[in-house]
Write a protein that holds these residues in place. Structure first.
Motif, mmCIF file in Angstrom:
data_model
loop_
_atom_site.group_PDB
_atom_site.id
_atom_site.type_symbol
_atom_site.label_atom_id
_atom_site.label_comp_id
_atom_site.label_asym_id
_atom_site.label_seq_id
_atom_site.Cartn_x
_atom_site.Cartn_y
_atom_site.Cartn_z
ATOM 1 N N TYR A 13 1.149 -1.243 -0.132
ATOM 2 C CA TYR A 13 0.074 0.205 0.127
ATOM 3 C C TYR A 13 0.879 1.348 -0.058
ATOM 4 C CZ TYR A 13 -3.547 3.487 1.327
ATOM 5 O OH TYR A 13 -4.329 4.756 1.515
ATOM 6 N N ILE A 15 1.222 5.411 -0.042
ATOM 7 C CA ILE A 15 0.482 7.044 0.193
ATOM 8 C C ILE A 15 1.378 7.854 -0.069
ATOM 9 C CG2 ILE A 15 -0.487 8.503 1.944
ATOM 10 C CD1 ILE A 15 -0.625 6.112 3.769
ATOM 11 N N VAL A 139 -1.638 12.645 5.849
ATOM 12 C CA VAL A 139 -2.251 11.697 5.186
ATOM 13 C C VAL A 139 -3.945 11.970 5.339
ATOM 14 C CG1 VAL A 139 -3.071 9.143 5.313
ATOM 15 C CG2 VAL A 139 -0.692 9.983 5.941
ATOM 16 N N LYS A 143 -7.220 7.378 4.058
ATOM 17 C CA LYS A 143 -6.073 6.834 4.102
ATOM 18 C C LYS A 143 -5.231 6.431 5.205
ATOM 19 C CE LYS A 143 -5.281 8.724 -0.672
ATOM 20 N NZ LYS A 143 -4.387 8.255 -1.851
ATOM 21 N N ALA A 147 -4.563 2.763 6.302
ATOM 22 C CA ALA A 147 -2.974 2.296 6.416
ATOM 23 C C ALA A 147 -3.218 1.572 7.775
ATOM 24 C CB ALA A 147 -2.082 3.426 6.682
#
Length: 174
Positions: A13, A15, A139, A143, A147
């Motif tokens: 993942y 970001i 962030v 998100k 996470a």
């Protein structure tokens, strides 16, 4: 002759903010004895990076933080706690310490999770620090929570170990 690329799938993942990013993915720790792998175990790899090019020699552009599965689970709980807070707050994982270099200098890496408010704006961030270097990844809430959930999932998936079997000599036939 056309070249074929073999694609490999792995859990990951990413970001991205305006100038920094964070990659969360699975990792493996390997232990060797006399040059032979005797054990492998699951880990979770967090790679914080800058999206801007180096401006001076020796500048740090990425910092890695490797979590054990239970540590990643704890980080997911911290993210949930901070996301649910009604006030600004900052929570930290226990620092990672290791010794390196010829003189065995101690290196300390910290990872913090925060809900911040500055100049009428607010948000969330994950920040890693090593020595004087810090990389902060702001962030958005969705998100941030994702996470945390991703870390929670990886923490159980990466709770495994592979060990070499100790073999004993077969019994002697008489």
């Amino acid at each position: 002759m056309p070249q074929s690329n073999e694609l490999k799938r792995f859990r990951c993942y990413e970001i991205f903010s305006q100038s920094t990013g964070l990659e969360i993915r699975t990792a493996v720790k390997t232990n060797e004895e006399h040059g032979v792998v005797v054990e492998r175990s699951g880990r979770i790899h967090l790679r914080f990076f800058k999206l801007t090019p180096k401006t001076k020699a020796g500048e740090i552009t990425q910092i890695r933080f490797i979590c054990e599965p239970d540590e990643a689970f704890g980080l997911s709980l911290i993210i949930s706690q901070v996301a649910g807070s009604s006030v600004t707050c900052k929570e930290k994982l226990n620092p990672h310490k290791f010794f390196s270099g010829e003189l065995g200098e101690e290196t300390v890496t910290t990872l913090s999770v925060e809900k911040w408010e500055r100049g009428g704006k607010s948000g969330y961030a994950l920040t890693v620090g090593r020595g004087k270097d810090f990389i902060s990844v702001p962030v958005p809430l969705a998100k941030f929570i994702f996470a945390g959930e991703f870390l929670r999932t990886l923490s159980t998936e990466q709770s495994w170990v592979e060990r070499a079997e100790k073999r004993t000599s077969p019994p002697v036939a008489r």
